[in-house]
Scaffold this active site. Sequence first.
Site, PDB file in Angstrom:
ATOM      1  N   GLY A 161      -6.975  -4.673   2.950  1.00  0.00           N
ATOM      2  CA  GLY A 161      -7.256  -5.434   1.616  1.00  0.00           C
ATOM      3  C   GLY A 161      -7.686  -4.462   0.562  1.00  0.00           C
ATOM      4  N   GLY A 165       0.814  -1.141   0.105  1.00  0.00           N
ATOM      5  CA  GLY A 165       0.061  -0.096   0.006  1.00  0.00           C
ATOM      6  C   GLY A 165       0.996   1.336  -0.162  1.00  0.00           C
ATOM      7  CD  GLU A 213      -2.100  -6.534   2.857  1.00  0.00           C
ATOM      8  OE1 GLU A 213      -1.642  -5.699   2.314  1.00  0.00           O
ATOM      9  OE2 GLU A 213      -2.917  -6.713   3.167  1.00  0.00           O
ATOM     10  CG  ASP A 263      -7.984  -0.803   3.615  1.00  0.00           C
ATOM     11  OD1 ASP A 263      -7.139   0.027   2.976  1.00  0.00           O
ATOM     12  OD2 ASP A 263      -7.759  -2.200   3.617  1.00  0.00           O
TER      13      ASP A 263
HETATM   14  C1  5RP Z   1      -3.489  -3.889   1.017  1.00  0.00           C
HETATM   15  C2  5RP Z   1      -3.938  -3.311   2.289  1.00  0.00           C
HETATM   16  C3  5RP Z   1      -3.324  -1.843   2.712  1.00  0.00           C
HETATM   17  O1  5RP Z   1      -2.199  -1.943   3.821  1.00  0.00           O
HETATM   18  C4  5RP Z   1      -4.279  -0.873   3.039  1.00  0.00           C
HETATM   19  O2  5RP Z   1      -5.173  -0.869   1.996  1.00  0.00           O
HETATM   20  C5  5RP Z   1      -3.939   0.154   3.605  1.00  0.00           C
HETATM   21  O3  5RP Z   1      -3.396   0.818   2.228  1.00  0.00           O
HETATM   22  P1  5RP Z   1      -2.625   2.376   2.002  1.00  0.00           P
HETATM   23  O4  5RP Z   1      -1.370   2.422   2.969  1.00  0.00           O
HETATM   24  O5  5RP Z   1      -2.490   2.752   0.803  1.00  0.00           O
HETATM   25  O6  5RP Z   1      -3.807   3.540   3.043  1.00  0.00           O
HETATM   26  O7  5RP Z   1      -4.599  -3.843   3.036  1.00  0.00           O
HETATM   27  O8  5RP Z   1      -4.291  -4.903   0.613  1.00  0.00           O
END
Ligand code: 5RP
Length: 200
Positions: free
Chosen positions: A95, A27, A103, A84
Site C-alpha cells: 500500500g 508500483g 490489491e 513494501d
Molecule cells: C502499491 C503497493 C506496491 O506494490 C508497493 O508499494 C511496492 O511498490 P514499488 O514496487 O514501487 O516499490 O503496494 O499500493
Amino acid sequence: MMNEKQLAAEKSIDYIKDGITLGLGTGSTVFFLVNKLAELVKHGLDVKCVSTSYQTSELAKNLGINTMQLNEVDYIDLTIDGADEVDRKLNGIKGGGGALLFEKIVATESKKVIWIVDSSKFVKKLGRFPLPVEVIPLAANHIIKRFKESGYNPIIRMNESKNYLTDSGNEIIDLHLHEIEDSIKLEQDIKLIPGVVEVG
Ligand code: 5RP
C-alpha cells in the site's frame, strides 16, 4: 544494467502462461513487469488482465494490453504485484503506492499470487515501512485519535497540500510502528474499527 526491481519483475514473466487471466499489481516494480508483458503481447501472448489501480490500468491500456474489470472475469489465475516489506514467513506490508484495497481484493480472487521484490524489501520484523490504513474520509480524524491512543504514530498521507485520495476516494493513514509483533492480530484489531476500509 538492470536493477533488482527490473530483474525480479522480468523473472516473474516466466509464470505467465498463454490464455490466463492475470492480475496486475501497482508500483515501480510492476511498471517493469507491465512493460515486459506488453512486448510479449505484441509477439502474440494472449492474456486478459485485471488491474489493481488507475495507474496500472492506464499504463497497460496505453501499451496495448487487454484489461478488464474484476467483475467481468470469473476468477484470476495469477496476480503479480510488488510489496513494501516482506518477512521470513512471507508476511508483508503493501500500500505504499496507495492501491492496497484493490490489491487485496484482486489477490483474494486469485488462484496464485506472486510478489516481486528486491532485496531491500526483506526484513526480520515488519514495521520499518509505515503500515497504510485506508479509511473513509468522514471518520479519518476520529480514527487518527484512536490510533494515537494506541501508540501507533499515525500520519495522514498528503498529496502536496491536500489529503491523499485513493482510487476509491478514501484517505490513507500511515502508521509509523517501527516493529510489528503480531501482524495478523494487528490487522484484525484495526479492521474492527468502523470507517477502516482496508489495512496494507
Ligand atoms: C502499491 C503497493 C506496491 O506494490 C508497493 O508499494 C511496492 O511498490 P514499488 O514496487 O514501487 O516499490 O503496494 O499500493
